[in-house]
Design an enzyme around this catalytic site. Sequence first.
Site, PDB file in Angstrom:
ATOM      1  N   GLU A 109       0.917  -1.150  -0.103  1.00  0.00           N
ATOM      2  CA  GLU A 109      -0.176  -0.078  -0.017  1.00  0.00           C
ATOM      3  C   GLU A 109       0.974   1.153   0.021  1.00  0.00           C
ATOM      4  O   GLU A 109       2.003   1.222   0.284  1.00  0.00           O
ATOM      5  CB  GLU A 109      -1.110  -0.123   1.312  1.00  0.00           C
ATOM      6  CG  GLU A 109      -0.284   0.004   2.475  1.00  0.00           C
ATOM      7  CD  GLU A 109      -1.205  -0.109   3.648  1.00  0.00           C
ATOM      8  OE1 GLU A 109      -0.735   0.002   4.827  1.00  0.00           O
ATOM      9  OE2 GLU A 109      -2.425  -0.478   3.446  1.00  0.00           O
TER      10      GLU A 109
ATOM     11  N   ASP B 109     -11.436   0.203  13.959  1.00  0.00           N
ATOM     12  CA  ASP B 109     -10.174   0.301  13.778  1.00  0.00           C
ATOM     13  C   ASP B 109      -9.779   1.562  12.834  1.00  0.00           C
ATOM     14  O   ASP B 109      -8.951   1.312  11.818  1.00  0.00           O
ATOM     15  CB  ASP B 109      -9.442  -0.689  13.436  1.00  0.00           C
ATOM     16  CG  ASP B 109      -9.470  -1.929  14.469  1.00  0.00           C
ATOM     17  OD1 ASP B 109      -9.969  -1.530  15.634  1.00  0.00           O
ATOM     18  OD2 ASP B 109      -9.015  -2.744  14.255  1.00  0.00           O
TER      19      ASP B 109
END
Length: 202
Positions: free
Chosen positions: A55, A105
């Site tokens: 990512e 989260d």
Amino acid sequence: SVVMQECYVQNTAREYAKLYAAEAEPLEGFGEVPEIIQIFLIHRPANNIPYATVEEELVGEFVKYSVKDGKEVNFLRRDSEAGQKCCTFQHWVYEKTNGNLLVTDLQGVGMKLTDVGIATLAKGYKGFKGNCSFSFIEQFRALHQCNEYCEMLGLKSLRTTHQKQRKATSTKSKNLPNSSMVKKMVPKKTREPRDFISSSEH
């Protein structure tokens, strides 16, 4: 694999974040909308760990914007714009999925989020099961405080309905001695209440 699940969860959450952005961005005064960055699964057949995720690197202060458990209360959720918009995003997803799914989260740098989780009710949602306990959903319902962004999106407050229900059950328990037993039944798996009902008939 865990890595595939993580990838699937983050990219599912990302689709919700895109829908959220499409609804929120046109609203006057809403401003920038948090985005969940894309996560890619790569296959490395020669490696000991054949699957990995890649990512974009986030540079800056990494902040957690959502409640992981009751003990961890992060003021940046309330005091920062990104934090408030993350809480609104959670509320929006919760309402969109009729309380069946919650993105958990929420963390990242500024408005760019990563490593998110998803909690679903035990049965899952549209064939999808999250990677977090569904107690996160109950906890969100109890702890979420609406902010101006929730109001802009016209989201219904979870607090008032929650308190009304609590008041109703506490008055009932005075009149009905067995209402506490009824309450205990609700969170359990479907099998147990059946045993409970049959035993009370004897």
